[in-house]
Motif scaffolding. Structure first.
Motif, PDB file in Angstrom:
ATOM      1  N   GLY A  48       0.788  -1.217   0.000  1.00 48.28           N
ATOM      2  CA  GLY A  48       0.000   0.000   0.000  1.00 48.28           C
ATOM      3  C   GLY A  48       0.825   1.274   0.000  1.00 48.28           C
ATOM      4  N   ALA A  49       2.141   1.139  -0.162  1.00 48.06           N
ATOM      5  CA  ALA A  49       3.015   2.312  -0.182  1.00 48.06           C
ATOM      6  C   ALA A  49       3.876   2.275  -1.439  1.00 48.06           C
ATOM      7  CB  ALA A  49       3.905   2.341   1.060  1.00 48.06           C
ATOM      8  N   VAL A  50       4.315   3.450  -1.867  1.00 43.53           N
ATOM      9  CA  VAL A  50       5.215   3.539  -3.015  1.00 43.53           C
ATOM     10  C   VAL A  50       6.512   4.215  -2.590  1.00 43.53           C
ATOM     11  CG1 VAL A  50       3.405   3.559  -4.771  1.00 43.53           C
ATOM     12  CG2 VAL A  50       4.193   5.706  -3.815  1.00 43.53           C
ATOM     13  N   PHE A  51       7.567   3.844  -3.254  1.00 41.96           N
ATOM     14  CA  PHE A  51       8.893   4.379  -2.992  1.00 41.96           C
ATOM     15  C   PHE A  51       8.968   5.822  -3.469  1.00 41.96           C
ATOM     16  CE2 PHE A  51      13.060   5.320  -4.804  1.00 41.96           C
ATOM     17  CZ  PHE A  51      13.899   5.056  -3.736  1.00 41.96           C
ATOM     18  N   LEU A  52       9.463   6.719  -2.613  1.00 37.38           N
ATOM     19  CA  LEU A  52       9.671   8.110  -3.011  1.00 37.38           C
ATOM     20  C   LEU A  52      11.130   8.400  -3.299  1.00 37.38           C
ATOM     21  CD1 LEU A  52       7.419  10.131  -0.531  1.00 37.38           C
ATOM     22  CD2 LEU A  52       7.042   9.725  -2.969  1.00 37.38           C
ATOM     23  N   SER A  53      12.014   8.046  -2.364  1.00 33.79           N
ATOM     24  CA  SER A  53      13.418   8.356  -2.570  1.00 33.79           C
ATOM     25  C   SER A  53      14.298   7.549  -1.635  1.00 33.79           C
ATOM     26  CB  SER A  53      13.679   9.850  -2.336  1.00 33.79           C
ATOM     27  OG  SER A  53      13.564  10.148  -0.960  1.00 33.79           O
ATOM     28  N   ALA A  54      15.554   7.420  -2.045  1.00 38.75           N
ATOM     29  CA  ALA A  54      16.560   6.783  -1.203  1.00 38.75           C
ATOM     30  C   ALA A  54      17.192   7.856  -0.334  1.00 38.75           C
ATOM     31  CB  ALA A  54      17.608   6.097  -2.062  1.00 38.75           C
ATOM     32  N   GLN A  55      17.416   7.542   0.921  1.00 40.84           N
ATOM     33  CA  GLN A  55      18.043   8.489   1.850  1.00 40.84           C
ATOM     34  C   GLN A  55      19.522   8.171   2.049  1.00 40.84           C
ATOM     35  OE1 GLN A  55      16.294  11.004   2.744  1.00 40.84           O
ATOM     36  NE2 GLN A  55      14.349  10.215   2.022  1.00 40.84           N
ATOM     37  N   GLY A  56      19.961   7.034   1.536  1.00 42.56           N
ATOM     38  CA  GLY A  56      21.325   6.578   1.762  1.00 42.56           C
ATOM     39  C   GLY A  56      21.353   5.535   2.863  1.00 42.56           C
ATOM     40  N   CYS A  57      22.355   4.694   2.838  1.00 37.97           N
ATOM     41  CA  CYS A  57      22.545   3.642   3.854  1.00 37.97           C
ATOM     42  C   CYS A  57      21.349   2.695   3.942  1.00 37.97           C
ATOM     43  CB  CYS A  57      22.847   4.224   5.219  1.00 37.97           C
ATOM     44  SG  CYS A  57      24.381   5.169   5.262  1.00 37.97           S
ATOM     45  N   GLY A  58      20.585   2.571   2.884  1.00 35.29           N
ATOM     46  CA  GLY A  58      19.449   1.656   2.868  1.00 35.29           C
ATOM     47  C   GLY A  58      18.144   2.255   3.348  1.00 35.29           C
ATOM     48  N   TYR A  59      18.151   3.501   3.832  1.00 39.68           N
ATOM     49  CA  TYR A  59      16.932   4.146   4.302  1.00 39.68           C
ATOM     50  C   TYR A  59      16.175   4.708   3.108  1.00 39.68           C
ATOM     51  CZ  TYR A  59      19.957   4.212   8.405  1.00 39.68           C
ATOM     52  OH  TYR A  59      20.819   3.865   9.399  1.00 39.68           O
ATOM     53  N   THR A  60      14.845   4.635   3.179  1.00 44.21           N
ATOM     54  CA  THR A  60      14.027   5.157   2.082  1.00 44.21           C
ATOM     55  C   THR A  60      12.824   5.919   2.625  1.00 44.21           C
ATOM     56  OG1 THR A  60      12.728   3.109   1.962  1.00 44.21           O
ATOM     57  CG2 THR A  60      14.652   3.262   0.521  1.00 44.21           C
ATOM     58  N   SER A  61      12.240   6.744   1.764  1.00 40.83           N
ATOM     59  CA  SER A  61      10.986   7.427   2.072  1.00 40.83           C
ATOM     60  C   SER A  61       9.886   6.735   1.282  1.00 40.83           C
ATOM     61  CB  SER A  61      11.058   8.901   1.666  1.00 40.83           C
ATOM     62  OG  SER A  61      12.008   9.575   2.443  1.00 40.83           O
ATOM     63  N   LEU A  62       8.754   6.519   1.945  1.00 41.48           N
ATOM     64  CA  LEU A  62       7.616   5.834   1.332  1.00 41.48           C
ATOM     65  C   LEU A  62       6.375   6.710   1.454  1.00 41.48           C
ATOM     66  CD1 LEU A  62       8.175   2.379   3.057  1.00 41.48           C
ATOM     67  CD2 LEU A  62       8.834   2.994   0.729  1.00 41.48           C
ATOM     68  N   LEU A  63       5.555   6.704   0.417  1.00 34.47           N
ATOM     69  CA  LEU A  63       4.282   7.414   0.443  1.00 34.47           C
ATOM     70  C   LEU A  63       3.174   6.375   0.580  1.00 34.47           C
ATOM     71  CD1 LEU A  63       2.448   9.896   0.097  1.00 34.47           C
ATOM     72  CD2 LEU A  63       2.636   9.546  -2.391  1.00 34.47           C
ATOM     73  N   VAL A  64       2.367   6.496   1.631  1.00 33.99           N
ATOM     74  CA  VAL A  64       1.265   5.565   1.857  1.00 33.99           C
ATOM     75  C   VAL A  64       0.133   5.919   0.905  1.00 33.99           C
ATOM     76  CG1 VAL A  64      -0.386   4.681   3.543  1.00 33.99           C
ATOM     77  CG2 VAL A  64       1.940   5.260   4.258  1.00 33.99           C
ATOM     78  N   MET A  65      -0.342   4.939   0.163  1.00 32.21           N
ATOM     79  CA  MET A  65      -1.361   5.166  -0.864  1.00 32.21           C
ATOM     80  C   MET A  65      -2.749   4.679  -0.474  1.00 32.21           C
ATOM     81  SD  MET A  65       0.406   6.659  -3.164  1.00 32.21           S
ATOM     82  CE  MET A  65      -0.662   6.648  -4.578  1.00 32.21           C
ATOM     83  N   THR A  66      -2.844   3.833   0.545  1.00 31.64           N
ATOM     84  CA  THR A  66      -4.138   3.260   0.926  1.00 31.64           C
ATOM     85  C   THR A  66      -4.304   3.305   2.441  1.00 31.64           C
ATOM     86  OG1 THR A  66      -3.217   1.030   1.125  1.00 31.64           O
ATOM     87  CG2 THR A  66      -4.100   1.644  -1.029  1.00 31.64           C
TER      88      THR A  66
END
Length: 118
Positions: free
Chosen positions: A46-64
Protein backbone atom coordinates in the motif's frame (compact mmCIF):
# COMPACT_ATOMS: atom_id res chain seq x y z
CA UNK A 1 34.44 -38.60 21.51
CA UNK A 2 36.28 -35.68 22.99
CA UNK A 3 33.81 -32.90 23.91
CA UNK A 4 36.35 -30.24 22.90
CA UNK A 5 36.39 -31.15 19.20
CA UNK A 6 34.12 -29.45 16.70
CA UNK A 7 32.17 -32.68 16.27
CA UNK A 8 31.66 -32.86 20.04
CA UNK A 9 30.46 -29.28 20.23
CA UNK A 10 28.12 -29.82 17.29
CA UNK A 11 26.76 -32.98 18.88
CA UNK A 12 26.04 -31.16 22.17
CA UNK A 13 24.39 -28.25 20.40
CA UNK A 14 22.12 -30.56 18.44
CA UNK A 15 21.31 -32.62 21.52
CA UNK A 16 20.15 -29.55 23.46
CA UNK A 17 18.52 -27.79 20.53
CA UNK A 18 14.79 -27.83 19.95
CA UNK A 19 15.26 -29.93 16.82
CA UNK A 20 15.96 -33.64 16.67
CA UNK A 21 18.46 -33.30 13.81
CA UNK A 22 20.35 -30.81 11.71
CA UNK A 23 18.03 -31.54 8.77
CA UNK A 24 14.99 -30.74 10.93
CA UNK A 25 16.64 -27.47 11.96
CA UNK A 26 17.48 -26.56 8.36
CA UNK A 27 13.90 -27.30 7.27
CA UNK A 28 12.47 -25.17 10.08
CA UNK A 29 14.91 -22.34 9.35
CA UNK A 30 14.01 -22.38 5.66
CA UNK A 31 10.30 -22.11 6.53
CA UNK A 32 11.02 -19.31 9.04
CA UNK A 33 13.13 -17.42 6.48
CA UNK A 34 10.41 -17.66 3.83
CA UNK A 35 7.79 -16.35 6.28
CA UNK A 36 10.14 -13.57 7.40
CA UNK A 37 10.59 -12.39 3.80
CA UNK A 38 6.83 -12.49 3.25
CA UNK A 39 6.15 -10.38 6.35
CA UNK A 40 9.06 -8.04 5.61
CA UNK A 41 7.69 -7.30 2.14
CA UNK A 42 4.12 -6.95 3.46
CA UNK A 43 5.19 -3.99 5.59
CA UNK A 44 5.43 -1.93 2.40
CA UNK A 45 2.05 -3.02 1.00
CA UNK A 46 0.00 0.00 0.00
CA UNK A 47 3.02 2.31 -0.18
CA UNK A 48 5.21 3.54 -3.01
CA UNK A 49 8.89 4.38 -2.99
CA UNK A 50 9.67 8.11 -3.01
CA UNK A 51 13.42 8.36 -2.57
CA UNK A 52 16.56 6.78 -1.20
CA UNK A 53 18.04 8.49 1.85
CA UNK A 54 21.33 6.58 1.76
CA UNK A 55 22.54 3.64 3.85
CA UNK A 56 19.45 1.66 2.87
CA UNK A 57 16.93 4.15 4.30
CA UNK A 58 14.03 5.16 2.08
CA UNK A 59 10.99 7.43 2.07
CA UNK A 60 7.62 5.83 1.33
CA UNK A 61 4.28 7.41 0.44
CA UNK A 62 1.26 5.57 1.86
CA UNK A 63 -1.36 5.17 -0.86
CA UNK A 64 -4.14 3.26 0.93
CA UNK A 65 -5.78 2.97 4.31
CA UNK A 66 -6.13 5.44 7.16
CA UNK A 67 -2.62 6.86 6.65
CA UNK A 68 -3.12 7.57 2.93
CA UNK A 69 -1.10 10.57 1.75
CA UNK A 70 1.41 10.45 4.60
CA UNK A 71 5.14 9.93 4.24
CA UNK A 72 6.97 7.29 6.26
CA UNK A 73 10.67 6.54 6.63
CA UNK A 74 11.88 2.96 6.22
CA UNK A 75 14.53 2.72 8.94
CA UNK A 76 14.73 -1.07 9.05
CA UNK A 77 18.47 -1.09 8.27
CA UNK A 78 19.01 0.32 11.77
CA UNK A 79 16.32 -1.90 13.35
CA UNK A 80 13.80 0.91 13.85
CA UNK A 81 11.13 -0.35 11.48
CA UNK A 82 9.00 1.91 9.30
CA UNK A 83 8.08 5.13 11.09
CA UNK A 84 5.77 8.04 10.23
CA UNK A 85 7.43 11.39 9.53
CA UNK A 86 4.36 13.32 10.61
CA UNK A 87 4.20 15.01 7.19
CA UNK A 88 2.03 14.62 4.14
CA UNK A 89 3.26 14.30 0.57
CA UNK A 90 2.94 18.05 -0.17
CA UNK A 91 5.26 18.90 2.74
CA UNK A 92 7.73 16.18 1.75
CA UNK A 93 7.75 17.35 -1.88
CA UNK A 94 8.26 21.02 -1.01
CA UNK A 95 11.12 20.11 1.34
CA UNK A 96 12.70 17.90 -1.31
CA UNK A 97 12.34 20.63 -3.93
CA UNK A 98 13.90 23.26 -1.63
CA UNK A 99 16.85 20.97 -0.84
CA UNK A 100 17.35 20.21 -4.52
CA UNK A 101 17.20 23.88 -5.52
CA UNK A 102 19.66 24.80 -2.74
CA UNK A 103 22.02 22.05 -3.86
CA UNK A 104 21.86 23.25 -7.46
CA UNK A 105 22.47 26.85 -6.41
CA UNK A 106 25.66 25.91 -4.55
CA UNK A 107 26.96 23.51 -7.18
CA UNK A 108 29.19 25.20 -9.75
CA UNK A 109 28.14 24.64 -13.33
CA UNK A 110 30.09 21.95 -15.15
CA UNK A 111 33.11 23.03 -17.14
CA UNK A 112 32.41 23.31 -20.86
CA UNK A 113 33.47 20.38 -22.97
CA UNK A 114 36.54 21.22 -25.12
CA UNK A 115 34.59 20.69 -28.32
CA UNK A 116 32.05 23.32 -27.17
CA UNK A 117 34.65 26.10 -26.83
CA UNK A 118 35.63 28.23 -29.83
Amino acid sequence: MNGNTWAGVRERVLRFAAYPSEDAFRHAHKAWDARYEELYDAQEAGAVFLSAQGCGYTSLLVMTGPHQGTVWEDLRPMDRGIEPTGHDFAHWYRSWLTRTEDRLATTPPPAPHPRDTP
